[in-house]
Design an enzyme around this catalytic site. Structure first.
Site, PDB file in Angstrom:
ATOM      1  N   ASP A 486       0.857  -1.188   0.000  1.00  0.00           N
ATOM      2  CA  ASP A 486       0.000   0.000   0.000  1.00  0.00           C
ATOM      3  C   ASP A 486       0.891   1.236   0.000  1.00  0.00           C
ATOM      4  O   ASP A 486       2.069   1.156   0.343  1.00  0.00           O
ATOM      5  CB  ASP A 486      -0.863   0.035   1.276  1.00  0.00           C
ATOM      6  CG  ASP A 486      -2.023  -0.944   1.199  1.00  0.00           C
ATOM      7  OD1 ASP A 486      -2.430  -1.270   0.085  1.00  0.00           O
ATOM      8  OD2 ASP A 486      -2.504  -1.366   2.261  1.00  0.00           O
ATOM      9  N   ASP A 793      -4.816  -3.163   4.792  1.00  0.00           N
ATOM     10  CA  ASP A 793      -5.342  -2.678   6.078  1.00  0.00           C
ATOM     11  C   ASP A 793      -6.864  -2.714   6.145  1.00  0.00           C
ATOM     12  O   ASP A 793      -7.437  -2.751   7.211  1.00  0.00           O
ATOM     13  CB  ASP A 793      -4.841  -1.260   6.378  1.00  0.00           C
ATOM     14  CG  ASP A 793      -5.104  -0.290   5.236  1.00  0.00           C
ATOM     15  OD1 ASP A 793      -5.901  -0.631   4.343  1.00  0.00           O
ATOM     16  OD2 ASP A 793      -4.511   0.805   5.237  1.00  0.00           O
ATOM     17  N   ASP A 797      -9.469  -5.941   1.883  1.00  0.00           N
ATOM     18  CA  ASP A 797      -8.155  -6.493   1.513  1.00  0.00           C
ATOM     19  C   ASP A 797      -8.026  -7.949   1.933  1.00  0.00           C
ATOM     20  O   ASP A 797      -7.069  -8.627   1.556  1.00  0.00           O
ATOM     21  CB  ASP A 797      -7.025  -5.692   2.183  1.00  0.00           C
ATOM     22  CG  ASP A 797      -6.816  -4.328   1.537  1.00  0.00           C
ATOM     23  OD1 ASP A 797      -7.075  -4.214   0.327  1.00  0.00           O
ATOM     24  OD2 ASP A 797      -6.402  -3.392   2.238  1.00  0.00           O
TER      25      ASP A 797
END
Length: 1088
Positions: A486, A793, A797
């Site tokens: 990310d 997070d 996901d």
């Protein structure tokens, strides 16, 4: 050690990496090799059973202690099913009674009131109400507000932050913990260590030898032979048990850390972060998507709140929660929406607490390396077993045919003359030596060394801000070839501030209240205060304002405060009637608020270009609504591009006024109502700065050097992603920023599967990606042979984290759903910590290889020396007690010394090791064969020519043989001690680098030397040794020392990149093909 070879070769070896739910490749090899399981994360029970059955095991309870207990897993499922059934029966019973009550006009009330402490309600009443979902009982308490009053709490401000009040609540209602099943005691481990088949046989042999010895020689002299073996076995058992027990304590501590969830509660009007174990009855708890419900309770307020109750009911049904269905069960997950709850039951008073108290936490989980090492141990064990049986047959044959002589050169067995007792005693001694060879040959400690190094690594990784949830992930991370990371919070600092804003068609840096029209400020403040899951707390006494929420929420709320927002006052002036929580698919979130004048405003906030596309008007500086013409739209688009190029996150704020009649008034209709998301009025586009983390560029470069490709997968604008990727080194230069290096999620999603497989390897940055795009990328990368690590997070996901070879959840911003789907939790959300995990993963593999090299050298040398001596002279220089000491050095102490080596920078100078690369590399074969050949040569020379070399022909035969054998034993042990240093650095010349930093290694080497001196100098009666002169001590040390320069010389010998095992495979394949061709040609000749 293997460098891993080229990428194409690594992919070929990792074909199974394409498996999993994405569908991959058929598992051909698994049918032939039960130990070939490269991915235990989703291995079937049949495969797990198959390798267990194939393993040659001396002590099953110890060998399989840290593997998945398949029987216990079945029992756990039955217990969970029973408790779920119990919960459903209770509810069905309640519904039946409630229906009967309605028919009789006598609805069921709450259980009889039992005053508890200073509260007007007891824990049993509360537990009964929430577990039975008893709505009538809640009404008897006058609803949530009445219940809050009885619990002396405030639905808005929570309980007071007063330690005595919290302690009082714990005493009355219990704490949010449950009785855990006690860990295994030291005596359990001692008992396990005693269950080793060979050690049991040795104890029986020792007892028989003891009885015979005392009978023939008397108790004063006769107990030494049997007693010394018994004592040696007891020492081995105790040392093994102590090592295993300490290891189990480490796992116990890590389990407690895994369960210690941190979450926010409202106390005294402010949001504070506490442990889940510190929640008390009366706490007000904010809930958002992905959170775990931490206690049983009732809903205070919520918007589109949906709960996944499958963890309790077993049914994957999402249940909507509102004021008609307000009961929340501990352990369930928030699937959608947000809200606040009042905790009414905690710990053992909840169904989740009962469930967790009924099942024990199992550390069991085999890792791929552990399975492979069981295969290695089985192969070595079979060889050792054959050797031991051969030695037994040879020695017994020589003994009973009269070819074996004692120390005084007398024949030990003469048919018809030797007594039965002496014959049995001689046979027992031979049998004991054979069994001891099995103890040394079967490397029980080899698979357990994996657990040892993993336990050590996991403890140290906690210091490096990584909490390992699955053991296998720790070692798999060492094979990772790519990391999909990310952007926000991982590559950046997650400290966002509003630095630019476009309002009324003008640019501000950033704006303050005086620069903007009051009407716009009012609308912006209303939008910021209401369309948020964060909060603002104003402490008494003029202290600094406390802003909580996600980094984006905090930045926008702080900007609102700067514009003059009074958070509580604004929220009280209007009420939220419906909400659409932020959605990572739609990239926006909205609320409908009813103002005091009954007017309804719908406020939206989200990705700038997406919200801008839904706007048809904007508000100018005269507070007039102006249509968005093409030129203005282009102006705003250019503004977004410019801000994105400066690596700013762009967020647009828009609203739409609604007439009251278009808004549903009924609660049920309102819950199904979709917020209008078109014809919006643009209020502002703000740019949020989130700087790159210090050191992230260096961490990315380290990955590149280590052969690990870093890819950025972000929901942010593609231009923002590109700017950050250039800043942190994921993109080398602007020339790299072209498709498909740089791609949008929707463009990747639109490709066919074949096209995705083609471009996946080239992707460096994916912008505006949804969680599903991340999943598709992970599947594509795994199918082309990559070992994929993924950070995540959000709740959405979870599928990508589960699908990846290693799922890395963020500890600060990560939701509980993401954490539960992950293998490792990065506690500080920092990319540098991810790179440290790669180092530790490689360290696990490297340490196991060091231990294998060391252990195999000892195995080969000990077996060859004893076999050659037995065949040629009928005697063995290393007796049972000495071999047990060597086994202790090799198995327990050797594993402790080498399996706990800390990682070095050298590990990141090589490419990832393919998961099917041979465990014993060509470099290791070279090293161990050189050392084993040297040790065998020197010690066999001492065995056959020792007396001449020591000039002891004139000494008494008994003493001379013992002196020679003692020297062999001493030299052999010192050769292992010196070789332990060589094993530290199999492919480096300087084997002493960093050795003084590893205190455990130095301590074990020092302890081994000390104990060896004690054994030789003071325990001769037990070990059948004699005291050596200082000259012979020097000879022993020199023999050991020579292994150092020999190792250096050996490292100049080049080795082939092609593994030795492949040469044998080629030879076997050629032989098979040749035979097939010969058979085919014979058949053709016969036919003709």
């Amino acid at each position: 050690m293997s460098s891993g070879g080229s990428m194409s070769r690594r992919h070929r070896k990792d074909v199974e990496s394409g498996g999993g739910s994405s569908g991959g490749f058929p598992d051909y090899e698994a049918a032939y090799d039960p130990f070939d399981i490269v991915r235990t994360k989703s291995a079937s029970v049949d495969r797990l059973k198959r390798w267990r059955k194939a393993a040659l095991v001396l002590n099953a309870s110890r060998r399989f202690r840290y593997t998945l207990d398949l029987k216990k897993e079945e029992e756990k499922k039955k217990i969970i099913a029973k408790i779920r059934t119990h919960a459903q029966v209770i509810r069905a019973s309640y519904l039946f009674q409630a229906a009967a009550g309605k028919a009789n006009g006598t609805p069921k009330g709450p259980p009889s009131h039992v005053p508890t402490g200073d509260y007007d309600v007891g824990p049993e009443q509360l537990a009964s109400m929430t577990q039975d979902h008893d709505f009538s009982a809640l009404q008897k308490f006058d609803g949530v507000n009445g219940l809050a009053e009885k619990l002396k709490t405030n639905p808005d401000k929570g309980i007071h932050e007063d330690e005595s009040d919290i302690l009082d609540r714990k005493n009355v209602f219990g704490s949010n913990t449950y009785p855990r099943k006690k860990g295994r005691s030291f005596w359990n481990f001692l008992f396990d260590a005693c269950r080793d088949t060979t050690l049991i046989i040795l104890m029986v042999a020792a007892a028989a030898s003891l009885a015979l010895g005392i009978k023939t020689e008397g108790i004063k002299e006769g107990w030494y032979d049997g007693g010394s073996i018994a004592m040696a076995v007891i020492i081995v058992i105790v040392v093994t048990a102590v090592s295993d027990y300490k290891q189990s304590l480490q796992f116990q501590n890590l389990n407690e850390e895994k369960q210690n969830i941190q979450l926010e509660v409202v106390r005294g009007g402010r949001r504070v972060r506490i442990s889940i174990f510190d929640i008390v009855v009366g706490d007000v708890i904010p809930l958002k998507i992905g959170d775990q419900v931490p206690a049983d309770g009732v809903l205070i307020s919520g918007h589109s709140l949906c709960i996944d109750e499958s963890s309790m009911t077993g049914e994957s049904k999402i249940v909507s929660k509102n004021h008609k269905s307000p009961f929340l069960m501990s352990g369930c997950k928030v699937a959608d929406g947000y809200g606040t709850m009042l905790a009414t039951s905690v710990g053992i008073h909840t169904e989740w607490g009962l469930l967790m108290a009924s099942i024990s936490e199992d550390n069991g989980e085999e890792t791929p390396l552990q399975v492979r090492l069981n295969g290695v141990a089985t192969f070595i064990g079979i060889v050792g077993l054959v050797v031991a049986v051969s030695v037994l047959v040879i020695l017994l044959t020589r003994f009973f045919t009269g070819h074996t002589k004692d120390e005084k050169d007398n024949i030990e067995f003469i048919a018809g003359k030797t007594s039965v007792g002496d014959a049995v005693d001689g046979a027992i001694k031979i049998f004991t030596v054979a069994v001891t060879i099995v103890v040394v040959a079967v490397p029980e400690g080899l698979p357990l060394a994996v657990t040892l190094t993993l336990a050590y690594s996991m403890r140290k990784m906690m210091v490096d801000k990584a909490l390992v949830r699955r053991l296998s992930a720790c070692e798999t991370m060492g094979s990772a070839t790519t990391i999909c990371s990310d952007k926000t919070g991982t590559l950046t600092l997650n400290l966002m501030t509003v630095v630019e804003a476009y309002i009324c068609g003008k640019k501000f840096n950033p704006p303050n209240k005086s620069e903007l029209p009051s009407g716009i400020v009012s609308l912006l403040i209303e939008s910021v205060a209401q369309n948020t899951t964060g909060s603002v707390f104003l402490p008494e006494g003029g202290k600094d304002i406390e802003v909580s929420g996600s980094p984006t929420e905090k930045a926008i709320l702080q900007w609102g405060v700067n514009l003059g927002m009074n958070f509580e006052a604004v929220r009280s002036e209007s009420s939220i009637i419906h909400a659409f929580p932020f959605n990572s698919e739609k990239k926006r979130g909205g609320v409908a608020v009813k103002r005091t004048d009954s007017e309804v405003h719908v406020h939206w906030k989200g990705a700038a270009e997406i919200v801008l596309a839904a706007c048809t008007r904007y508000m100018d500086s005269n507070e007039q609504l102006v249509p968005l013409d093409e030129a203005t739209v282009e102006y705003y688009k250019k503004a977004i591009e410019d801000m994105a190029a400066e690596s700013l996150r762009c967020v647009a704020i828009a609203f739409r006024p609604l007439k009251g009649e278009t808004v549903p008034t009924d609660e049920e209709e309102l819950s199904k109502w979709e917020l209008p998301e078109d014809d919006l009025v643009l209020l502002a586009i703000v740019g949020l700065k989130d700087p790159c983390r210090p050191g992230v560029r260096e961490a990315v470069q380290l990955c590149v050097k280590a052969g690990v490709k870093v890819r950025m997968v972000t929901g942010d604008n593609l231009q923002t992603a590109k700017a950050i990727a250039l800043e942190c080194g994921i993109l080398g230069s602007k020339s790299d920023a072209t498709e498909p290096n740089l791609i949008e999620g929707k463009a990747f999603r639109a490709l066919s599967e074949a096209q995705r497989l083609e471009v996946a390897d080239r992707i460096s940055v994916m912008g505006r990606s949804s969680p599903n795009d991340k999943l598709l990328l992970v599947q594509a990368l795994r199918k082309i042979g990559h070992v994929v690590a993924v950070t995540g997070d959000g709740t959405n996901d979870a599928p990508a984290l589960h699908e990846a070879d290693i799922g890395l959840a963020m500890g600060i911003q990560g939701t509980e759903v993401a954490k539960e789907s992950s293998d490792i939790i990065i506690l500080d959300d920092n990319f540098a910590s991810v790179v440290k995990v790669v180092r530790w993963g490689r360290s696990v593999y490297a340490n196991i290889q060091k231990f294998i090299q060391f252990q195999l050298t000892v195995n080969v040398a000990a077996l060859v020396i004893n076999v050659v001596a037995a065949v040629s002279s009928g005697d063995v220089p290393l007796n049972a007690v000495q071999l047990l000491w060597v086994n202790l050095i090799m198995d327990t102490l050797g594993a402790l010394a080498l399996a706990t080596e800390p990682p070095t920078d050298h590990l990141m100078d090589r490419h990832p090791v393919g998961r099917r690369e041979p465990l014993i590399t060509n470099i290791m074969w070279r090293n161990l064969l050189i050392q084993a050949f040297y040790q065998v040569s020197v010690l066999l020379v001492l065995n056959f020519r020792g007396r001449e070399l020591l000039h002891s022909q004139h000494k008494p035969n008994d003493h001379a043989i013992k002196e020679k054998n003692t020297l062999i034993f001493n030299a052999f042990v010192f050769a292992q001690i010196f070789n332990e240093f060589n094993a530290r650095k199999p492919d480096e010349f300087n084997v002493f680098k960093g050795v003084t930093k590893n205190k455990l290694f130095m301590g074990i080497v020092g302890l081994t030397v000390f104990l060896q001196v004690v054994i030789v100098m003071f325990l001769g009666k037990f070990t059948t040794t004699v005291r050596l002169s200082w000259q012979l001590w020097l000879v022993s040390i020199i023999i050991g020392f020579i292994s150092w320069p020999l190792a250096v010389v050996g490292k100049f010998i080049p080795v082939s990149e092609k593994p030795f095992s492949e040469y044998f495979t080629d030879i076997l394949t050629c032989g098979t093909l040749r035979r097939k061709n010969e058979e085919s040609s014979r058949r053709n000749e016969d036919d003709s």
